[in-house]
Design an enzyme around this catalytic site. Sequence first.
Site, PDB file in Angstrom:
ATOM      1  N   HIS A   1       0.861  -1.190   0.000  1.00  0.00           N
ATOM      2  CA  HIS A   1       0.000   0.000   0.000  1.00  0.00           C
ATOM      3  C   HIS A   1       0.898   1.241   0.000  1.00  0.00           C
ATOM      4  O   HIS A   1       1.964   1.245   0.623  1.00  0.00           O
ATOM      5  CB  HIS A   1      -0.893  -0.017   1.240  1.00  0.00           C
ATOM      6  CG  HIS A   1      -1.976   1.002   1.190  1.00  0.00           C
ATOM      7  ND1 HIS A   1      -1.732   2.334   1.433  1.00  0.00           N
ATOM      8  CD2 HIS A   1      -3.297   0.906   0.895  1.00  0.00           C
ATOM      9  CE1 HIS A   1      -2.866   3.011   1.299  1.00  0.00           C
ATOM     10  NE2 HIS A   1      -3.834   2.165   0.974  1.00  0.00           N
TER      11      HIS A   1
ATOM     12  N   GLU B   1      -4.213   1.960  -7.318  1.00  0.00           N
ATOM     13  CA  GLU B   1      -4.515   3.023  -6.355  1.00  0.00           C
ATOM     14  C   GLU B   1      -3.636   4.240  -6.619  1.00  0.00           C
ATOM     15  O   GLU B   1      -2.521   4.339  -6.076  1.00  0.00           O
ATOM     16  CB  GLU B   1      -4.235   2.526  -4.931  1.00  0.00           C
ATOM     17  CG  GLU B   1      -5.125   1.396  -4.471  1.00  0.00           C
ATOM     18  CD  GLU B   1      -5.460   1.543  -2.982  1.00  0.00           C
ATOM     19  OE1 GLU B   1      -6.642   1.496  -2.658  1.00  0.00           O
ATOM     20  OE2 GLU B   1      -4.542   1.741  -2.180  1.00  0.00           O
TER      21      GLU B   1
HETATM   22  C1  PEP Z   1      -6.863   3.103   0.468  1.00  0.00           C
HETATM   23  O1  PEP Z   1      -6.091   3.731   1.186  1.00  0.00           O
HETATM   24  O2  PEP Z   1      -6.634   1.925   0.157  1.00  0.00           O
HETATM   25  C2  PEP Z   1      -8.048   3.791  -0.015  1.00  0.00           C
HETATM   26  C3  PEP Z   1      -8.586   3.370  -1.094  1.00  0.00           C
HETATM   27  O3  PEP Z   1      -8.468   4.874   0.733  1.00  0.00           O
HETATM   28  P1  PEP Z   1      -9.723   5.832   0.425  1.00  0.00           P
HETATM   29  O4  PEP Z   1     -10.866   4.975  -0.062  1.00  0.00           O
HETATM   30  O5  PEP Z   1     -10.031   6.480   1.718  1.00  0.00           O
HETATM   31  O6  PEP Z   1      -9.279   6.776  -0.628  1.00  0.00           O
END
Ligand code: PEP
Length: 244
Positions: free
Chosen positions: A96, A165
């Site tokens: 992450h 992400e």
């Molecule tokens: C994450 O940190 O994996 C994430 C998706 O956070 P958020 O949904 O709060 O953007």
Amino acid sequence: MTQNTLIVSNWKMNLNFIQAKNLAINLKKIKYNKAKLINVICPQFLLLPTLNEVLVKSDFILGAQDFHHDLNGAYTGDTSIELVKDYNCKYSIIGHSERRIFHNENNIMIKKKVRLCLDNFIIPILCVGESIEQRKKNIYKEFILKQLTECIQKIDCKELVVAYEPIWSIGTGITPTVEDIIEISELIFSFLKKEKIDKFRILYGGSVNSFNFSEINALDKISGALIGGASLKIDEMEKILTSC
Ligand code: PEP
């Protein structure tokens, strides 16, 4: 893709013991289409034993947010995959951006974690994604390909999840356009096909909520979401789970 949807709740370092227990009890009450969804909850490590009890005989599956890249040893403050497995985690988030940024995790460590997951029958959820600077400089595709190559090339793996992400979208309320997500999901898809990974899913993560979830989840190469902030809110989760 015609796969059922995988929802991964990343609770991060949130919720105390009572709050976590209550949220899990309320999540269990939601009536959603169980044939269409796989639901994974990734809480803080210390919540795993309780949630393992609360979620027993439910369709929710436990996952870890991380673990150390070695099996055991002199790593004060870290947690081993062995304990993650003992508490019934079937998935683990790996790499992450918050681990990469705040704990200096690099692709070498992350590849070791992917390997450890596979050796321990835990499905890795590998996170990849660019910073805002990389997107502005138009070097985001090379960056994501480098992450994929250094973390999973030649890993010989049966099942894997990759979550796209973008760092600039996490917790900001800003999401990429549908075209941006399609572009990266196709890049990840062709990489995983080339690697001949038998079974994989691509998730999107970054400011997913009940308003944008369905549109993102409907995209061809996307089969679910990694959800941070919204996963802590029962009304948001109810809307997301019942929309599938
Ligand atoms: C994450 O940190 O994996 C994430 C998706 O956070 P958020 O949904 O709060 O953007």
